[in-house]
Design an enzyme around this catalytic site. Structure first.
Site, short mmCIF file in Angstrom:
data_model
loop_
_atom_site.label_atom_id
_atom_site.label_comp_id
_atom_site.label_asym_id
_atom_site.label_seq_id
_atom_site.Cartn_x
_atom_site.Cartn_y
_atom_site.Cartn_z
N CYS A 124 -41.71 -25.19 72.29
CA CYS A 124 -40.66 -24.81 71.34
C CYS A 124 -41.16 -25.18 69.95
CB CYS A 124 -39.34 -25.49 71.68
SG CYS A 124 -39.48 -27.30 71.83
N ARG A 131 -37.71 -16.85 64.85
CA ARG A 131 -38.78 -17.84 64.61
C ARG A 131 -40.02 -17.47 65.41
NH1 ARG A 131 -37.61 -23.86 65.37
NH2 ARG A 131 -39.56 -24.00 64.23
#
Length: 281
Positions: free
Chosen positions: A239, A181
């Site tokens: 995050c 990611r």
């Protein structure tokens, strides 16, 4: 000397605390792709006396076009929520999940800022079961506290601060998402793939051993020292939506390294910003 936060508690230590009048246990199990699953897992079994926490609603505010997926709640709202859980300044709070502390760390980070004595159960509910801990099927009804804590979130870093950092270059961003990611290779949640320019990547799972417990503090200290070069205030952790970033903050404090600051909007807010900027050009 750095001011370190309290971090972990093990199952044997928690067993000795259960039933004490000032102890509050919060079950923070949460699943991003199924918002009702946390409650259903709690109903199937939980640590005796644990109160279920709806992470999406009780540890977060309402998402808007300008926020990330899990913005902080309004300070007044969270103050009332603490009161509903029966938490005051004399409480000892233990939080847990079933993902190695990835979710419970958000509660830990939010409560730590209120000077509340809070720790994360190392190994979480899976470890509790492995150790033969008692299981309750009865939903716990919290005893509302008569004392209301004045809430603030001084460790929350804003989107504007991240924007300004491109000019000042005072902060180093640390991304807690998985490598794919971070590299923009596997984005299934947010509308844009990639990471904030200048960020480094330390996946939160790297804080855990194969059993889902935190690695020894000494090992984490050595591993993190390979990443960090400045003071604790120079680093901001993020995050996808401001939840698992808190796991890195937790791990660092456990390892004896000061860390506090989280960009709560995280990549989910930054991706929205990128789309807005692109549309305006």
């Amino acid at each position: 000397m750095p001011v370190l936060l309290k971090t972990l508690i093990n199952t044997n230590e928690l067993v000795k605390l259960l039933g004490q009048s000032n102890v509050v246990v919060l079950d923070c199990r949460f699943y991003l792709t199924d918002l009702s699953k946390g409650r259903s897992e709690y109903d199937k079994g939980h640590i005796p006396g644990a109160i279920f926490v709806d992470v999406h609603c009780e540890l977060s505010g309402i998402e808007s076009e300008l926020t990330g997926r899990h913005p902080l709640p309004a300070e007044a709202d969270f103050s009332k929520q603490l009161q509903r859980w029966g938490i005051d300044s004399s409480s000892k709070v233990v939080v847990y999940d079933d993902m190695g502390g990835a979710i419970a760390a958000r509660a830990w980070w939010m409560l730590s800022q209120q000077n509340i004595d809070v720790q994360v159960l190392n190994g979480g509910y899976p470890d509790w079961l492995k150790e033969g801990g008692a299981v309750s099927l009865t939903p716990e009804k919290a005893k509302t506290s008569t004392v209301q804590i004045e809430v603030s979130f001084p460790w929350g870093i804003t989107e504007q601060a991240i924007v300004e950092n491109f000019e000042t270059n005072q902060l180093q961003l640390v991304d807690a998402r998985a490598v794919d990611r971070f590299n923009g290779e596997n984005e299934t949640i947010d509308p844009v793939a990639g990471h904030i320019p200048g960020a480094i990547n330390r996946p939160f799972n790297d804080n855990l051993d194969s059993e889902g417990r935190f690695k020894p503090a000494e090992q984490l200290h050595v591993e993190w020292q390979d990443w960090l070069s400045g003071d604790g205030d120079d680093y901001v952790y993020y995050c996808g939506s401001g939840i698992t970033a808190c796991h890195n903050v937790l791990a660092l404090n456990y390892a004896g390294i000061e860390a506090k600051q989280v960009y709560v909007g995280s990549w989910s807010q930054w991706a929205k910003r990128m789309l807005r900027v692109s549309a305006e050009q």
